[in-house]
Design a protein around this motif. Structure first.
Motif, mmCIF file in Angstrom:
data_model
loop_
_atom_site.group_PDB
_atom_site.id
_atom_site.type_symbol
_atom_site.label_atom_id
_atom_site.label_comp_id
_atom_site.label_asym_id
_atom_site.label_seq_id
_atom_site.Cartn_x
_atom_site.Cartn_y
_atom_site.Cartn_z
ATOM 1 N N ARG A 101 -1.024 -3.288 -4.036
ATOM 2 C CA ARG A 101 -2.410 -3.752 -4.116
ATOM 3 C C ARG A 101 -3.392 -2.608 -3.914
ATOM 4 N NH1 ARG A 101 -3.432 -8.558 -0.111
ATOM 5 N NH2 ARG A 101 -5.418 -8.508 -1.250
ATOM 6 N N THR A 102 -2.987 -1.637 -3.111
ATOM 7 C CA THR A 102 -3.890 -0.536 -2.786
ATOM 8 C C THR A 102 -3.148 0.790 -2.771
ATOM 9 O OG1 THR A 102 -3.531 -1.027 -0.430
ATOM 10 C CG2 THR A 102 -5.540 -1.872 -1.415
ATOM 11 N N TRP A 118 -10.795 1.115 -9.179
ATOM 12 C CA TRP A 118 -9.603 0.322 -9.488
ATOM 13 C C TRP A 118 -8.814 1.022 -10.587
ATOM 14 C CZ3 TRP A 118 -8.279 -4.337 -7.108
ATOM 15 C CH2 TRP A 118 -9.249 -4.860 -6.234
ATOM 16 N N MET A 128 -8.747 -0.524 4.093
ATOM 17 C CA MET A 128 -7.512 -0.852 3.370
ATOM 18 C C MET A 128 -6.777 -2.003 4.068
ATOM 19 S SD MET A 128 -3.971 -0.376 3.920
ATOM 20 C CE MET A 128 -3.779 1.147 4.850
ATOM 21 N N GLU A 183 -16.302 1.903 -5.187
ATOM 22 C CA GLU A 183 -15.121 1.071 -5.407
ATOM 23 C C GLU A 183 -14.428 1.486 -6.697
ATOM 24 O OE1 GLU A 183 -14.240 -3.659 -6.134
ATOM 25 O OE2 GLU A 183 -15.665 -3.090 -4.550
ATOM 26 N N ARG A 199 -6.596 -1.342 -6.044
ATOM 27 C CA ARG A 199 -7.770 -0.709 -5.462
ATOM 28 C C ARG A 199 -7.370 0.697 -5.013
ATOM 29 N NH1 ARG A 199 -12.482 -1.951 -2.331
ATOM 30 N NH2 ARG A 199 -13.474 0.087 -2.049
ATOM 31 N N THR A 225 0.833 -1.205 0.000
ATOM 32 C CA THR A 225 0.000 0.000 0.000
ATOM 33 C C THR A 225 0.858 1.242 0.000
ATOM 34 O OG1 THR A 225 -1.799 -1.063 1.212
ATOM 35 C CG2 THR A 225 -1.720 1.332 1.302
ATOM 36 N N ASN A 276 -5.822 -5.738 2.549
ATOM 37 C CA ASN A 276 -4.453 -6.248 2.496
ATOM 38 C C ASN A 276 -4.309 -7.576 3.211
ATOM 39 O OD1 ASN A 276 -3.616 -4.092 0.992
ATOM 40 N ND2 ASN A 276 -2.437 -3.109 2.602
#
Length: 206
Positions: A122-123, A162, A196, A160, A167, A34, A200
């Protein structure tokens, strides 16, 4: 293999005035899941997230937000161990309440290269409108469209988003005394951090 973020970004910096404000931290880039993007670097680099001050000012609000999100931390190294890296969209201090468009644009190549250091992201958390503008500009260059549409954060955060397999969480700025005073924004930012963390950990998002 550990890298120095500052040394990795030095060749990307178009203006030498940015050099002192690059994150002075060593980390394992593959472990970062992240990136949380804040607004602008502080006037004094020692007060930044990875600054050398005994208690950097930028962490005075970050730690309470994570604790409210259910994550008891007291050192920035704990966040790195969790795979969370903190940075700023604008790589030179703002001199007024707003960030000049030129300064944001000048910072974008550095921020884009910084995000590119982490192959397993990932985020991404966009902490404030300036972070959203910066990330949207990078997303438009890569994909042809913004990652997050325009609109008030309190409405966007329930949706949401992406981008490039990541994300994207629009939230509120995580530094400055205002976040501690504005209780509703503090609570919403902490809730975004909690979601978040859940993602994860592979627990889904409540």
């Amino acid at each position: 293999m550990a890298i120095s973020v500052r040394e990795s970004l030095m060749d990307t910096v178009g203006s030498p005035r940015f050099l002192a404000y690059l994150s002075d931290v060593s980390l394992e880039p593959e472990q970062i899941k992240t990136v949380m993007i804040n607004e602008a670097v502080p006037l004094d680099p020692v007060e930044d997230f990875y600054g050398s001050a005994l208690a950097p000012a930028y962490l005075e609000t970050v730690f309470p937000l994570f604790r409210e999100a259910g994550c008891e931390i007291s050192r920035i190294e704990e966040l790195l161990h969790m795979g969370i890296y903190l940075t700023n969209a604008v790589k030179f201090p703002k001199r007024d309440t707003t960030v000049p468009k030129e300064l944001l644009e000048e910072s974008l190549p550095v921020l884009e290269m910084e995000l590119g250091l982490f192959p397993n992201l990932r985020t991404v958390m966009l902490m404030g409108d300036v972070a959203k503008k910066a990330f949207n500009a990078i997303a438009k260059r890569k994909t042809g469209k913004a990652a997050v549409p325009s609109g008030p954060t309190y409405k966007l955060r329930s949706q949401e988003f992406w981008c490039c397999g990541m994300r994207v969480f629009p939230s509120y700025i995580m530094t400055g005394k205002n976040i501690l005073i504005e209780k509703s924004k503090f609570q919403m930012a902490a809730d975004d951090i909690r979601r978040m963390l859940q993602m994860n950990e592979g627990k889904g998002i409540a």
